[in-house]
Scaffold this active site. Structure first.
Site, PDB file in Angstrom:
ATOM      1  N   HIS A  16     -11.559  24.107   9.439  1.00 57.70           N
ATOM      2  CA  HIS A  16     -11.342  25.510   9.040  1.00 57.70           C
ATOM      3  C   HIS A  16     -11.101  25.650   7.532  1.00 57.70           C
ATOM      4  CE1 HIS A  16      -9.711  29.505   8.649  1.00 57.70           C
ATOM      5  NE2 HIS A  16      -8.510  29.022   8.378  1.00 57.70           N
TER       6      HIS A  16
ATOM      7  N   HIS B 195      -4.450  25.989   2.283  1.00 65.65           N
ATOM      8  CA  HIS B 195      -3.860  27.292   2.615  1.00 65.65           C
ATOM      9  C   HIS B 195      -3.075  27.347   3.920  1.00 65.65           C
ATOM     10  CE1 HIS B 195      -7.487  28.207   5.069  1.00 65.65           C
ATOM     11  NE2 HIS B 195      -6.707  29.074   5.674  1.00 65.65           N
TER      12      HIS B 195
ATOM     13  N   GLU C 287       2.363  26.387   6.807  1.00 60.71           N
ATOM     14  CA  GLU C 287       2.630  27.098   8.054  1.00 60.71           C
ATOM     15  C   GLU C 287       2.427  26.199   9.276  1.00 60.71           C
ATOM     16  OE1 GLU C 287       3.475  30.371   8.098  1.00 60.71           O
ATOM     17  OE2 GLU C 287       2.999  31.097  10.113  1.00 60.71           O
ATOM     18  N   ASP C 288       1.390  25.365   9.238  1.00 62.21           N
ATOM     19  CA  ASP C 288       0.979  24.665  10.455  1.00 62.21           C
ATOM     20  C   ASP C 288       1.336  23.188  10.505  1.00 62.21           C
ATOM     21  OD1 ASP C 288      -0.115  26.951  11.467  1.00 62.21           O
ATOM     22  OD2 ASP C 288      -2.117  26.582  10.679  1.00 62.21           O
TER      23      ASP C 288
ATOM     24  N   ASP D 267     -10.902  33.582   4.555  1.00 62.04           N
ATOM     25  CA  ASP D 267     -10.173  33.001   5.689  1.00 62.04           C
ATOM     26  C   ASP D 267     -10.363  33.876   6.928  1.00 62.04           C
ATOM     27  OD1 ASP D 267      -8.229  31.414   7.097  1.00 62.04           O
ATOM     28  OD2 ASP D 267      -6.712  32.932   6.616  1.00 62.04           O
TER      29      ASP D 267
ATOM     30  N   ASP E  50     -27.909  60.033   8.150  1.00 59.43           N
ATOM     31  CA  ASP E  50     -27.923  58.930   7.195  1.00 59.43           C
ATOM     32  C   ASP E  50     -27.967  57.567   7.882  1.00 59.43           C
ATOM     33  OD1 ASP E  50     -25.424  59.209   8.198  1.00 59.43           O
ATOM     34  OD2 ASP E  50     -24.374  58.958   6.294  1.00 59.43           O
TER      35      ASP E  50
HETATM   36 MN    MN Z   1      -6.599  29.922   7.695  1.00 57.22          MN
END
Ligand code: MN
Length: 496
Positions: A47, A71, A75-76, A139, A260
């Site tokens: 990812h 990035h 967090e992970d 992302d 349109d």
């Molecule tokens: Mn991400």
């Protein structure tokens, strides 16, 4: 995907990038995510690699690419932002830190204070460093592409966020095409049945319209040539599916009402040519009066400028025509970057990789290089612009002329630079404006002509029953709304 592939792209797109730094960031991220899998079954590192791949194709610089690789680390994984700061410096840590905070954004409904707080964070992060937002949008784009294996509830939630938070931000940045791509991807998950219906409904129509549009374009070309208008470009443009759906909803889902579906765009050299072209078109084709829109005199809030008109063709079918200059066209496609480009040429020239004698040519070259936002919309396609190394340490303060302030409840109020609490009050509500007697910025008392700073929480102190604005407010208010409201009321009360 392997890091080596990305390295190859970087070498080609932006030779100035510090490859050792990138490899170091990759090793760090790979080690941190090792053993983690995505829902697609792939290793997690795929990812950040995919996100970095796209950014590399856009020719972005060392810090941006390293931040993209890292990035999701804080967090992970067990690795912390402090470790990232130690290894990669404070700039990367700042970007990664902002991205980590932005991950907190979850849509829980308009009333949710937590959501508003997060939205606020997002706006502030945007103001601080546009690279954060670019990484975030890429992302999100990759997450949308890999949405399929997720449970449908999660798909719905992510797609809805995309629709309600990310697409509007792309819109705020003036990157219409990115907004369109995100919206169309989200559309099928948020409203699967409607999506299918609209998709089927339009497929046939588009074919039919394309042939018709080509004919109209040929005729208009001839007419404009005869009338002596120089046409730089004329092309047909299909409407994005989600935008189309919103429009259909207003018209009882009757596709015959949509004029349109495919619009014709005419690019002419100067503003005066735009109006002249409009006049000539109206000479040959009868316009629908209510659909003549002058976004040149009155641009849309995100800066969009063009003349729009809908005319009846020989076949009695109406078609929308958009007329603009190359500058307006670039603004529409490149968004933010072009705004900044036109507002601050001096600092731009300073940033030029090579400073030649020919400023004009250098600017043209730079404009070409700034095509990154245009490329954002075709992330998956081969980008073809040359090196964009100057982007490396560039912070575009793209909200330069705008500030965002917040109500105590967390609502975002978008104001022009040097706006005051009175402007703020009238943005909130006319009555709040009329009854204002004081204000607080971040809980501190400030005068009513105080210049609001980006990100401040503004509280308006009102007096019950006060219905009259002060005449001298007119000396300092910035928004046309406040001016208009104040004058209106004073006139009614015959005070001016
Ligand atoms: Mn991400």
């Amino acid at each position: 995907m392997k890091i080596e592939e990305i390295i190859e792209i970087i070498k080609n797109k932006n030779p100035k990038v510090d490859l050792d730094f990138i490899k170091k960031a990759y090793d760090f991220a790979e080690k941190a995510h090792r053993g983690q899998k995505r829902k697609t079954g792939e290793d997690y590192i795929q990812h950040p690699l995919a996100v970095t791949y796209t950014l590399a194709k856009l020719g972005l610089g060392t810090k941006t690419l390293a931040s993209a690789l890292l990035h999701d680390v804080p967090e992970d994984t067990d690795y912390t932002l402090d470790q990232i700061k130690k290894e990669f410096g404070s700039e990367v840590a700042f970007i990664v830190g902002s991205l980590t905070k932005l991950r907190g954004i979850r849509l829980r409904g308009k009333e949710d204070e937590h959501y508003l707080e997060n939205l606020r964070r997002m706006f502030l992060a945007m103001g601080a460093d546009i690279r954060t937002v670019i990484i975030k949008l890429v992302d999100r784009y990759h997450n949308m592409l890999t949405l399929n294996p997720l449970p449908s509830e999660k798909q719905y939630q992510i797609a809805k966020e995309t629709l309600e938070i990310y697409a509007p931000i792309a819109n705020r940045l003036g990157i219409g095409e990115v907004k369109g791509a995100l919206e169309d991807m989200a559309f099928r998950y948020v409203y699967p049945k409607t999506y299918k219906k609209v998709d089927e409904m339009t497929r046939e129509k588009y074919k039919e319209r394309a042939a018709f549009t080509d004919g109209v374009i040929r005729r208009i070309k001839k007419i404009l040539k005869k009338e002596g208008i120089e046409v730089l470009d004329i092309h047909g443009r299909a409407k994005h599916l989600y935008r189309l759906y919103l429009k259909l909803k207003k018209h009882n889902m009757d596709i015959e009402e949509i004029y349109d579906l495919v619009a014709i765009r005419i690019v002419v050299p100067e503003v005066k040519d735009c109006y002249e072209t409009l006049g000539i078109i109206h000479k040959y084709y009868k316009p629908l009066i209510k659909r003549i829109k002058d976004y040149i005199s009155l641009p849309k809030p995100n800066g969009y400028r063009s003349l729009h008109t809908t005319v009846f063709t020989r076949e009695e079918k109406p078609i929308e025509i958009q007329i603009r200059t190359p500058e307006m066209h670039e603004e529409d496609e490149y968004g933010v970057a072009s705004h900044w480009l036109y507002s601050d040429e001096k600092s731009l020239v300073r940033l030029l990789p090579r400073r030649g004698k020919n400023k004009r040519r250098d600017l043209a070259k730079l404009k070409e290089e700034l095509a990154w936002t245009k490329q954002l919309r075709s992330w998956q396609e081969k980008a073809n612009s040359s090196s964009q190394e100057f982007f490396e340490d560039l912070k575009i303060d793209f909200l330069k002329d705008r500030i965002f302030a917040f109500t105590p409840k967390g609502d975002v109020i978008d104001l022009p630079e040097k706006a005051t609490p009175v402007d703020f009050a009238y943005e909130v509500h006319t009555e709040v404006g009329n009854s204002a007697i004081g204000a607080k910025a971040n809980n501190k008392k400030v005068p009513l002509d105080y210049l609001i700073k980006n990100g401040e929480v503004i509280e308006i102190i009102t007096q019950k029953g006060k219905k009259t604005p002060n005449v001298d407010w007119l000396d300092f208010v910035k928004t046309s709304r406040a001016k208009m409201k104040i004058k209106d009321i004073l006139r009614k009360q015959k005070r001016i």
